[in-house]
Design an enzyme around this catalytic site. Structure first.
Site, PDB file in Angstrom:
ATOM      1  N   CYS A 144       0.839  -1.205   0.000  1.00  0.00           N
ATOM      2  CA  CYS A 144       0.000   0.000   0.000  1.00  0.00           C
ATOM      3  C   CYS A 144       0.875   1.258   0.000  1.00  0.00           C
ATOM      4  O   CYS A 144       1.845   1.351   0.749  1.00  0.00           O
ATOM      5  CB  CYS A 144      -0.883  -0.030   1.239  1.00  0.00           C
ATOM      6  SG  CYS A 144      -1.938   1.398   1.404  1.00  0.00           S
ATOM      7  N   CYS A 365     -12.062  20.035   8.764  1.00  0.00           N
ATOM      8  CA  CYS A 365     -11.980  18.889   7.849  1.00  0.00           C
ATOM      9  C   CYS A 365     -13.152  18.924   6.874  1.00  0.00           C
ATOM     10  O   CYS A 365     -13.451  17.925   6.223  1.00  0.00           O
ATOM     11  CB  CYS A 365     -11.980  17.583   8.645  1.00  0.00           C
ATOM     12  SG  CYS A 365     -13.376  17.427   9.757  1.00  0.00           S
TER      13      CYS A 365
HETATM   14  C1  SAM Z   1     -11.523  17.164  14.344  1.00  0.00           C
HETATM   15  S1  SAM Z   1     -11.433  16.580  15.991  1.00  0.00           S
HETATM   16  C2  SAM Z   1     -10.143  17.621  16.587  1.00  0.00           C
HETATM   17  C3  SAM Z   1      -9.473  17.186  17.846  1.00  0.00           C
HETATM   18  C4  SAM Z   1      -8.161  17.908  18.181  1.00  0.00           C
HETATM   19  N1  SAM Z   1      -8.226  19.338  17.954  1.00  0.00           N
HETATM   20  C5  SAM Z   1      -7.001  17.295  17.428  1.00  0.00           C
HETATM   21  O1  SAM Z   1      -6.471  17.940  16.515  1.00  0.00           O
HETATM   22  O2  SAM Z   1      -6.613  16.165  17.748  1.00  0.00           O
HETATM   23  C6  SAM Z   1     -12.912  17.234  16.635  1.00  0.00           C
HETATM   24  C7  SAM Z   1     -13.097  17.039  18.116  1.00  0.00           C
HETATM   25  O3  SAM Z   1     -14.365  17.592  18.463  1.00  0.00           O
HETATM   26  C8  SAM Z   1     -14.944  16.792  19.470  1.00  0.00           C
HETATM   27  N2  SAM Z   1     -16.405  17.059  19.432  1.00  0.00           N
HETATM   28  C9  SAM Z   1     -17.313  16.577  18.559  1.00  0.00           C
HETATM   29  N3  SAM Z   1     -18.544  17.073  18.841  1.00  0.00           N
HETATM   30  C10 SAM Z   1     -18.387  17.896  19.913  1.00  0.00           C
HETATM   31  C11 SAM Z   1     -19.268  18.706  20.670  1.00  0.00           C
HETATM   32  N4  SAM Z   1     -20.586  18.775  20.375  1.00  0.00           N
HETATM   33  N5  SAM Z   1     -18.774  19.420  21.706  1.00  0.00           N
HETATM   34  C12 SAM Z   1     -17.458  19.366  22.002  1.00  0.00           C
HETATM   35  N6  SAM Z   1     -16.570  18.614  21.335  1.00  0.00           N
HETATM   36  C13 SAM Z   1     -17.019  17.880  20.294  1.00  0.00           C
HETATM   37  C14 SAM Z   1     -14.543  15.380  19.096  1.00  0.00           C
HETATM   38  O4  SAM Z   1     -14.598  14.517  20.220  1.00  0.00           O
HETATM   39  C15 SAM Z   1     -13.125  15.583  18.568  1.00  0.00           C
HETATM   40  O5  SAM Z   1     -12.181  15.415  19.588  1.00  0.00           O
END
Ligand code: SAM
Length: 408
Positions: A144, A365
């Protein structure tokens, strides 16, 4: 039917229009290519290329035709980088916004440190790999271009695990994460654990030198804590917790976030996960980190308490969709980092728009929800200073970015 591909859709398929203006989807094509073939149900399934695009390249992987892991390997790196930037530009323009776009930061081949593979028990032996395009057939991948070599090295052991614990009725899904202490494997969908399966899998985990192996949610072998390094801190994320897909993608995002927040001394990191940004930022600033998952917050807090020399990090488990930080809470900070899931952070963006926070570092994202939230911020008086496209899902249509907003 002869068709010319107009553009790529969000899933990476070519889109052409027939004589009546009806859209036809053509897989694995590039804009400008002329194709010929039968059209059924709005799809040309087996196109013959009449005129290829100058951006077309020979796919660097021998599994590309069958495997569903990659969608854009037939395009040059420069085309993919520009196409991802264009997806962001169009999403912003649909909201009436525009911003300087930096060159796309693309992760190298063989750098994915997190992936899910599928295993299927056969009459004799087992099949292990990725799903074929739009199908539940498993395609064996022996070479891969996407996955980190350390993940690939576990494949013989995982195949053996399917022989031991796979059932003929369904698949075993293996989520693999490369950690500082080896590969962490979480298997779901196998036979229930009994003592002999437990023993055999534990022996296998030892022989393959896995950091941890869990089976249907139960730890079978934890040989070393599966830790990630975030700046000076070592964090052991809970099983299945979010992790940026490549180390290079994480570094590009972190560097953009650092640049965006500049010399801020009090920072809020919202949707902080296990501390990818909060812990490195705590080398120079006090950080308040908020996230919806309590187990991730606990991992971040534990990592901070055991790391040398970091400034204070406070944490909060909080649903930021239902209970975003309000302007009076936000106004304590010189900079705010936001990194929401694909749905974006509309409610939090509205409160930020009403705040006086001078700088926002945004990571996203999903360009569509990013652009929606960017418009809310812009209506609240923020300027979108720049956007950095980040491609850590190489050869997929997935688009990520970091951006800076500021207000006077
Ligand atoms: C794209 S990830 C980013 C995590 C971190 N910033 C990183 O780079 O590793 C989005 C994060 O949002 C959290 N999340 C999703 N829905 C949420 C909500 N309603 N309130 C708070 N956090 C939330 C998820 O658990 C996840 O950790």
């Amino acid at each position: 039917m002869h068709l010319t591909i107009d553009r790529l859709g969000h899933q990476g398929d070519g889109i052409a229009h027939d004589a009546d203006g009806v859209a036809v989807f053509v897989p694995m094509m590039l804009p400008g290519e002329v194709v010929e073939g039968e059209v059924a149900n709005g799809r040309m399934a087996a196109p013959k290329i009449v005129t290829p695009s100058p951006d077309r390249v020979k796919a660097p992987c021998r599994h590309y035709r069958a495997c569903g892991g990659c969608m854009l390997m037939h395009a040059s790196d420069a085309f993919v980088a520009d196409w991802k930037a264009e997806v962001i530009r169009l999403a912003l323009s649909a909201q009436g916004l525009d911003a300087p776009l930096r060159p796309t930061a693309t992760s190298p081949a063989r750098s994915r440190r997190r992936a899910t593979l599928s295993g299927r028990r056969l009459k004799s032996g087992a099949l292990l790999g990725l799903h074929a395009r739009a199908s539940d057939t498993v395609v064996e991948i022996t070479d891969c271009q996407l996955l980190h070599p350390a993940l690939m090295a576990t494949l013989p052991a995982l195949q053996e695990a399917v022989v031991l614990g796979g059932s003929r009725k369904g698949e075993v899904a293996f989520t693999l994460t490369l950690t500082k202490s080896g590969v962490d494997v979480a298997a779901e969908g196998g036979k229930p654990l009994d003592s002999s399966l437990f023993q055999a899998l534990a022996t296998l985990a030892g022989a393959a030198d896995l950091a941890r192996l869990s089976w249907n949610g139960e730890p079978v072998a934890t040989r070393r804590p599966p830790a990630q390094r975030f700046g000076e801190a070592l964090v052991v994320p809970p099983p299945g917790a979010f992790l940026q897909a490549t180390a290079e993608g994480e570094a590009a995002l972190l560097s953009a976030v650092r640049e965006a927040v500049g010399g801020a001394s009090r920072i809020a990191d919202l949707f902080c996960g296990c501390g990818t940004f909060a812990l490195p930022l705590a080398e120079g600033a006090e950080v308040h980190a908020a996230e919806g998952e309590a187990a991730m917050i606990a991992a971040l807090d534990h990592g901070w308490r055991h790391a040398p020399g970091l400034r204070r990090v406070t944490t909060e488990t909080r649903d930021l969709f239902r209970r975003p930080l309000m302007p009076d809470e936000l106004n304590r900070f010189d900079a705010v980092v936001i990194d929401p899931p694909r749905a974006g952070c509309e409610a939090q963006a509205r409160e930020l728009a009403a705040s006086k926070v001078p700088v926002i570092a945004a990571v996203s994202c999903n360009p569509v929800t990013f652009a929606r939230d960017a418009r809310i911020l812009s209506e609240g008086g923020y300027r979108l200073d720049w956007v950095l496209p980040v491609d850590q899902f190489r050869w997929s249509p997935h688009v990520e970015l970091a951006a800076r907003f500021s207000r006077d």
